[in-house]
Design a protein around this motif. Structure first.
Motif, short mmCIF file in Angstrom:
data_model
loop_
_atom_site.label_atom_id
_atom_site.label_comp_id
_atom_site.label_asym_id
_atom_site.label_seq_id
_atom_site.Cartn_x
_atom_site.Cartn_y
_atom_site.Cartn_z
N PHE A 172 27.58 50.86 35.58
CA PHE A 172 27.66 51.15 34.14
C PHE A 172 26.47 51.99 33.69
N LEU A 173 25.27 51.63 34.14
CA LEU A 173 24.07 52.36 33.74
C LEU A 173 24.03 53.76 34.35
N LYS A 174 24.73 53.96 35.45
CA LYS A 174 24.81 55.29 36.07
C LYS A 174 25.96 56.11 35.49
N LYS A 175 26.52 55.63 34.40
CA LYS A 175 27.55 56.36 33.65
C LYS A 175 28.88 56.50 34.39
N VAL A 176 29.14 55.60 35.32
CA VAL A 176 30.46 55.56 35.93
C VAL A 176 31.45 55.12 34.85
N SER A 177 32.61 55.74 34.81
CA SER A 177 33.59 55.45 33.75
C SER A 177 34.30 54.12 34.00
N PHE A 178 34.43 53.33 32.95
CA PHE A 178 35.10 52.03 32.99
C PHE A 178 36.34 52.09 32.09
N GLN A 179 37.38 51.37 32.47
CA GLN A 179 38.56 51.27 31.61
C GLN A 179 39.22 49.91 31.75
N GLU A 180 39.52 49.30 30.63
CA GLU A 180 40.24 48.03 30.63
C GLU A 180 41.73 48.29 30.75
N VAL A 181 42.42 47.46 31.53
CA VAL A 181 43.87 47.53 31.62
C VAL A 181 44.44 46.31 30.88
N PRO A 182 45.52 46.49 30.15
CA PRO A 182 46.02 45.43 29.27
C PRO A 182 46.89 44.40 29.97
N ILE A 183 46.44 43.90 31.10
CA ILE A 183 47.20 42.88 31.81
C ILE A 183 46.25 41.80 32.34
N ILE A 184 46.83 40.68 32.73
CA ILE A 184 46.08 39.64 33.42
C ILE A 184 46.08 39.99 34.91
N ILE A 185 44.92 40.09 35.49
CA ILE A 185 44.82 40.51 36.89
C ILE A 185 44.72 39.33 37.86
N SER A 186 43.89 38.35 37.54
CA SER A 186 43.67 37.28 38.52
C SER A 186 43.72 35.89 37.90
N ASN A 187 43.95 34.95 38.78
CA ASN A 187 43.85 33.52 38.44
C ASN A 187 42.64 33.01 39.22
N TYR A 188 41.59 32.71 38.48
CA TYR A 188 40.29 32.38 39.08
C TYR A 188 40.10 30.88 39.15
N LYS A 189 39.88 30.39 40.35
CA LYS A 189 39.71 28.95 40.53
C LYS A 189 38.44 28.43 39.88
N GLY A 190 37.42 29.29 39.84
CA GLY A 190 36.12 28.83 39.36
C GLY A 190 35.26 28.41 40.53
N GLU A 191 34.06 27.94 40.21
CA GLU A 191 33.11 27.48 41.22
C GLU A 191 32.57 28.62 42.07
#
Length: 236
Positions: A174-193
């Motif tokens: 991010f600090l090196k100005k690489v472009s970021f973009q959000e996609v409007p979907i759920i990508i993962s189911n995260y177990k946590g831990e």
């Protein structure tokens, strides 16, 4: 377009099969699947090798921590995009990768794409990218894809950060100005831990060490008052 998915595991006999199914049964077919195992002794390897016909690369050897294992995966992968779906976590649906990459050129100039995550049955939508300025991360690591063609040599984890290598990597891009973009979907189911989500004395000390190493004394301030600063900034 080839998508690389890397799974890192160690003694994950109860979790690894679900994660494997989540990857190899994706409707998107141009997937390179890599599993980096830390030398499991609990039966994890027997499960992995049961699916060896659907896994492109299997490495099983001791490593120097989870981010060292992830770096091994990065060096082996050949896809344009890479995602880390570790043991116990899974893609939200079997259509997830297709939903994102069906139109090959849509994100060709984007360096990092990210989306929402299911955690403990709840939808966690991404934070604003400005959270990266304050030592946070905008989305769950499992819900992020990195473009190897754009991130290039910056796509690696600093192994000195036992808990926060994923946050450091994403913030650095991010600090090196690489472009970021959000996609409007759920990508993962995260177990946590996961390592970066652990709340313990050692994890808290590691957090402040990470913040100080990357942001100096300002990082310590953000570590103590970060949420308040972030909320105030996003409301202005």
């Amino acid at each position: 377009m080839k998508i690389s998915v890397i799974t890192v595991c160690f003694n994950a006999i109860l979790d690894i099969e679900m994660t494997i199914h989540s990857v190899i049964n994706q409707s998107y077919k141009n997937i390179e699947y890599i599993i980096i195992d830390g030398g499991s002794t609990d039966g994890t390897l027997e499960i992995i090798y049961k699916y060896k016909g659907s896994i492109d690369v299997i490495v099983t050897e001791p490593d120097n921590g989870i981010f060292d294992a992830m770096n091994k995966g990065i060096k082996l992968c050949t896809g344009t995009w890479v995602n880390f779906m570790n043991a116990g976590d899974r893609f939200y649906s079997l259509e997830t990768i297709k939903d994102i990459f069906e139109k090959d050129e849509k994100y060709s100039k984007i360096g990092v794409i990210y989306g929402s995550t299911i955690t403990s049955g709840l939808i966690n939508r991404p934070h604003r990218l400005s959270s990266l300025k304050y030592g946070g991360i905008m989305a769950c690591h499992q819900s992020i894809f990195y473009n190897r063609d754009i991130c290039k040599k910056e796509l690696y984890y600093k192994t000195k950060h036992k808990y926060y290598g994923d946050i450091e990597l994403t913030r650095r891009l991010f600090l090196k100005k690489v472009s970021f973009q959000e996609v409007p979907i759920i990508i993962s189911n995260y177990k946590g831990e996961g390592f970066s989500s652990k709340v313990s004395t050692s994890a808290r000390l590691a957090k402040f060490s990470y913040l100080f190493q990357n942001m100096g004394f300002k990082g310590i301030v953000f570590g103590i008052f970060g949420k308040l600063i972030y909320i105030r900034k996003t409301r202005i």
